[in-house]
Design a protein around this motif. Structure first.
Motif, PDB file in Angstrom:
ATOM      1  N   LEU A  57      12.860  11.325  -0.874  1.00  0.00           N
ATOM      2  CA  LEU A  57      11.669  10.504  -0.682  1.00  0.00           C
ATOM      3  C   LEU A  57      11.416  10.146   0.779  1.00  0.00           C
ATOM      4  CD1 LEU A  57      12.240   7.975  -3.626  1.00  0.00           C
ATOM      5  CD2 LEU A  57      10.992  10.152  -3.675  1.00  0.00           C
ATOM      6  N   ILE A  58      12.424  10.322   1.632  1.00  0.00           N
ATOM      7  CA  ILE A  58      12.309   9.855   3.019  1.00  0.00           C
ATOM      8  C   ILE A  58      11.211  10.609   3.768  1.00  0.00           C
ATOM      9  CG2 ILE A  58      13.514   9.677   5.225  1.00  0.00           C
ATOM     10  CD1 ILE A  58      16.107   9.233   3.637  1.00  0.00           C
ATOM     11  N   VAL A  59      11.273  11.939   3.757  1.00  0.00           N
ATOM     12  CA  VAL A  59      10.271  12.747   4.458  1.00  0.00           C
ATOM     13  C   VAL A  59       8.921  12.635   3.760  1.00  0.00           C
ATOM     14  CG1 VAL A  59       9.616  15.075   5.165  1.00  0.00           C
ATOM     15  CG2 VAL A  59      12.000  14.335   5.349  1.00  0.00           C
ATOM     16  N   ALA A  60       8.935  12.608   2.437  1.00  0.00           N
ATOM     17  CA  ALA A  60       7.683  12.535   1.674  1.00  0.00           C
ATOM     18  C   ALA A  60       6.910  11.254   1.983  1.00  0.00           C
ATOM     19  CB  ALA A  60       7.980  12.629   0.179  1.00  0.00           C
ATOM     20  N   GLU A  61       7.624  10.139   2.093  1.00  0.00           N
ATOM     21  CA  GLU A  61       6.961   8.867   2.380  1.00  0.00           C
ATOM     22  C   GLU A  61       6.360   8.876   3.780  1.00  0.00           C
ATOM     23  OE1 GLU A  61       5.449   5.200   1.521  1.00  0.00           O
ATOM     24  OE2 GLU A  61       6.546   6.511   0.143  1.00  0.00           O
ATOM     25  N   ARG A 100       0.813  -1.220   0.000  1.00  0.00           N
ATOM     26  CA  ARG A 100       0.000   0.000   0.000  1.00  0.00           C
ATOM     27  C   ARG A 100       0.842   1.265   0.000  1.00  0.00           C
ATOM     28  NH1 ARG A 100      -4.704  -0.299   4.357  1.00  0.00           N
ATOM     29  NH2 ARG A 100      -5.139   1.690   3.327  1.00  0.00           N
ATOM     30  N   SER A 101       2.152   1.142   0.161  1.00  0.00           N
ATOM     31  CA  SER A 101       3.026   2.323   0.186  1.00  0.00           C
ATOM     32  C   SER A 101       3.349   2.765  -1.227  1.00  0.00           C
ATOM     33  CB  SER A 101       4.308   2.003   0.952  1.00  0.00           C
ATOM     34  OG  SER A 101       5.084   1.045   0.253  1.00  0.00           O
ATOM     35  N   ARG A 102       3.989   3.940  -1.318  1.00  0.00           N
ATOM     36  CA  ARG A 102       4.349   4.458  -2.637  1.00  0.00           C
ATOM     37  C   ARG A 102       5.784   4.061  -3.007  1.00  0.00           C
ATOM     38  NH1 ARG A 102       2.384   8.544  -5.798  1.00  0.00           N
ATOM     39  NH2 ARG A 102       0.956   9.188  -4.136  1.00  0.00           N
ATOM     40  N   HIS A 103       6.746   4.429  -2.167  1.00  0.00           N
ATOM     41  CA  HIS A 103       8.154   4.134  -2.431  1.00  0.00           C
ATOM     42  C   HIS A 103       8.566   2.967  -1.528  1.00  0.00           C
ATOM     43  CE1 HIS A 103       8.156   7.860  -4.665  1.00  0.00           C
ATOM     44  NE2 HIS A 103       7.741   8.515  -3.587  1.00  0.00           N
ATOM     45  N   LYS A 104       8.595   1.774  -2.084  1.00  0.00           N
ATOM     46  CA  LYS A 104       8.712   0.551  -1.286  1.00  0.00           C
ATOM     47  C   LYS A 104      10.005   0.498  -0.467  1.00  0.00           C
ATOM     48  CE  LYS A 104       5.074  -0.637  -3.667  1.00  0.00           C
ATOM     49  NZ  LYS A 104       3.742  -0.291  -3.169  1.00  0.00           N
ATOM     50  N   THR A 105      11.133   0.806  -1.076  1.00  0.00           N
ATOM     51  CA  THR A 105      12.417   0.730  -0.366  1.00  0.00           C
ATOM     52  C   THR A 105      12.438   1.674   0.826  1.00  0.00           C
ATOM     53  OG1 THR A 105      13.570   0.126  -2.407  1.00  0.00           O
ATOM     54  CG2 THR A 105      14.913   0.979  -0.607  1.00  0.00           C
ATOM     55  N   VAL A 106      11.950   2.888   0.630  1.00  0.00           N
ATOM     56  CA  VAL A 106      11.930   3.881   1.708  1.00  0.00           C
ATOM     57  C   VAL A 106      10.939   3.457   2.790  1.00  0.00           C
ATOM     58  CG1 VAL A 106      11.468   6.296   2.272  1.00  0.00           C
ATOM     59  CG2 VAL A 106      12.605   5.717   0.124  1.00  0.00           C
ATOM     60  N   PHE A 107       9.793   2.933   2.382  1.00  0.00           N
ATOM     61  CA  PHE A 107       8.788   2.515   3.358  1.00  0.00           C
ATOM     62  C   PHE A 107       9.314   1.370   4.220  1.00  0.00           C
ATOM     63  CE2 PHE A 107       5.135   0.096   4.855  1.00  0.00           C
ATOM     64  CZ  PHE A 107       4.329   1.094   5.378  1.00  0.00           C
TER      65      PHE A 107
END
Length: 290
Positions: free
Chosen positions: A208-212, A25-32
């Protein structure tokens, strides 16, 4: 396999399927996934003062095993990711599950585990079900399709992922025999988080870290206890059962994944996929009886 060990590993399988749902369900899988490890390790650290089991530092041998396990599991995810970038799910997924072929071999030859005939039959059923779950039709050609191009980087990466995972399982099994599974898991999560953090220092991930977190912070907060429960129950179950049984039984997570896909994600479920999941369940039951 004892009832307690079987129950713990099945609970771990359910939790594993749930945290994979969160990742989906996340957008950026690695970051999530990195955020999941941050949430899990933070929760773990905060609860240490309240745990009944006294904290003690691992000796050098145990720390080496924890590090080896962490490196293996991070490499497993890295190789899987590379395989998925260049190959289809129906090719990559079965090949990455070949770890279950190696695990009984390592268990018997390295750890001296003894398996019963029902247990061996159950392992074979789990391997068959896990390999078949992504088949598009019932045929020998379809069954052998993932092995058709052994020279392909996709195939090699997927096979390497399965092999690396089996090595990590050895490190875990040996480690939890002489050190509490609770704190073995804690240090495993910390080291995996450290290795993932190095990867996230790359420029492509930094924005992407803060955005996720802003987009999916409720899922990230939920993921902490889910991942911690998955990790802990599996390693306590691993401590109570042969590695050759524990790793295949955890594939019950595939059955849970199929059910979650149907009930919550609206995915279609072909007869082959459902049948393969039921074969895994039958194999897990045979392992329990064995």
């Amino acid at each position: 396999m004892s009832t307690l060990a079987f129950t713990l590993i099945v609970i771990s399988a359910v939790m594993h399927a749930l945290w994979n749902l969160l990742v989906k369900r996340s957008r950026h899988k690695t970051v999530f996934i990195w955020w999941m490890f941050v949430a899990s390790s933070s929760l773990f650290t905060l609860t240490i003062p309240f745990l009944p089991e006294r904290f003690r530092w691992p000796d050098p041998a145990t720390l080496l095993l924890v590090t080896a396990g962490a490196v293996c599991f991070v490499l497993y995810h890295l190789l899987n990711g590379r395989a998925y970038r260049g190959g289809d799910l129906s090719v990559v997924y079965p090949l990455s599950q070949t770890s279950m072929v190696y695990v009984p071999i390592w268990g018997m030859s390295i750890l001296g585990e003894r398996l019963t005939m029902p247990g061996i039959a159950g392992i074979l059923l789990v391997i068959l079900g896990a390999f078949s779950v992504q088949m598009e039709r019932l045929s020998l050609a379809e069954f052998l399709r993932p092995f058709r191009n052994l020279g392909s980087p996709t195939v090699r990466n997927a096979l390497a992922a399965g092999f690396i995972y089996s090595l990590g399982s050895i490190a875990e099994k040996v480690g939890v025999r002489d050190y509490t599974p609770l704190y073995f898991t804690y240090f495993l999560v910390l080291i995996m988080l450290g290795l993932m953090s190095v990867n996230l220092l790359r420029p492509c991930y930094r924005p992407l870290i803060v955005a996720e977190f802003r987009e999916h912070w409720p899922l990230i907060l939920v993921s902490g206890p889910v991942m911690m429960a998955s990790f802990l129950t599996f390693r306590y179950g691993l401590n109570l059962s042969p590695m050759s049984y524990a790793v295949p039984v955890r594939q019950v997570s595939i059955l849970m994944g199929v059910l979650i896909g149907i009930l919550f994600l609206g995915e279609s479920c072909g007869r082959i996929r459902l049948g393969a999941a039921l074969v895994i369940l039958a194999g897990a039951i045979m392992i329990r009886l064995g």
